[in-house]
Design a protein around this motif. Structure first.
Motif, short mmCIF file in Angstrom:
data_model
loop_
_atom_site.label_atom_id
_atom_site.label_comp_id
_atom_site.label_asym_id
_atom_site.label_seq_id
_atom_site.Cartn_x
_atom_site.Cartn_y
_atom_site.Cartn_z
N ASN A 118 -33.20 1.97 58.95
CA ASN A 118 -33.50 2.95 57.90
C ASN A 118 -34.00 2.24 56.65
OD1 ASN A 118 -32.53 4.76 59.74
ND2 ASN A 118 -30.79 5.43 58.51
N GLU A 119 -33.39 1.09 56.36
CA GLU A 119 -33.74 0.33 55.17
C GLU A 119 -35.21 -0.12 55.20
OE1 GLU A 119 -32.55 -3.96 53.34
OE2 GLU A 119 -30.89 -2.73 54.06
N LYS A 120 -35.71 -0.52 56.37
CA LYS A 120 -37.11 -0.95 56.46
C LYS A 120 -38.07 0.20 56.15
CE LYS A 120 -37.02 -4.91 59.51
NZ LYS A 120 -37.45 -5.50 60.77
N VAL A 158 -37.39 2.96 54.32
CA VAL A 158 -37.26 3.32 52.90
C VAL A 158 -37.94 2.26 52.03
CG1 VAL A 158 -35.58 3.61 51.02
CG2 VAL A 158 -35.20 4.72 53.24
N THR A 159 -37.74 0.99 52.34
CA THR A 159 -38.36 -0.08 51.57
C THR A 159 -39.88 0.01 51.63
OG1 THR A 159 -36.46 -1.53 51.90
CG2 THR A 159 -38.54 -2.59 51.32
N ALA A 160 -40.41 0.27 52.82
CA ALA A 160 -41.87 0.39 52.96
C ALA A 160 -42.41 1.54 52.12
CB ALA A 160 -42.23 0.58 54.43
N LYS A 214 -41.02 2.98 49.45
CA LYS A 214 -40.89 2.67 48.01
C LYS A 214 -41.93 1.66 47.56
CE LYS A 214 -36.00 3.71 47.31
NZ LYS A 214 -34.66 3.14 46.98
N LYS A 215 -42.15 0.64 48.37
CA LYS A 215 -43.10 -0.41 47.99
C LYS A 215 -44.53 0.14 47.94
CE LYS A 215 -44.59 -5.05 49.33
NZ LYS A 215 -44.44 -6.13 50.30
#
Length: 128
Positions: free
Chosen positions: A115-117, A119-121, A123-124
């Motif tokens: 999930n973090e990957k 969300v990070t993508a 946001k970035k």
């Protein structure tokens, strides 16, 4: 204003996982997101002006049309040409990645994903 994020994948399980991954971003009002199981149908909606997005994730291996074909077709449409496309796929070969880069795919998230990957993508790429 919430950014529009689209996920195109022929797997309902993957789309359900993505929905859980982005739940916090949706609840905070940062994004609205829509999913499509059929890339050909999604492409027709974009061509008709009936689907807009700020960012798109696409699977590469789908029966109706590959994600590379979808990206190539989208990059030929003036209204969405500059919109970022990321691959969300099991494909991880250098050849496929290079083909994607040449078409204009901005990034690669390999399945299985955290999930973090996702969300990070988001946001970035969207700066949120």
């Amino acid at each position: 204003m919430a950014k529009k994020v689209i996920f195109v994948d022929d797997s309902k399980a993957v789309l359900a996982s993505v929905e859980l991954a982005v739940e916090e971003l949706v609840q905070s009002g940062s994004i609205v997101f829509t999913t499509y199981l059929n890339p050909a149908e999604f492409l027709e909606l974009v061509k008709a002006g009936a689907a807009e997005y700020d960012m798109l994730f696409t699977d590469i291996n789908m029966p109706q049309m590959t994600g590379l074909e979808l990206a190539k077709n989208l990059k030929a449409i003036d209204a969405v040409r500059q919109k970022p496309i990321l691959a969300l796929t099991t494909e991880n070969s250098a050849e496929i990645k290079q083909a994607g880069k040449e078409i204009g795919i901005a990034g690669w998230v390999v399945k299985p994903f955290s999930n973090e990957k996702i969300v990070t993508a988001i946001k970035k790429v969207l700066g949120i």
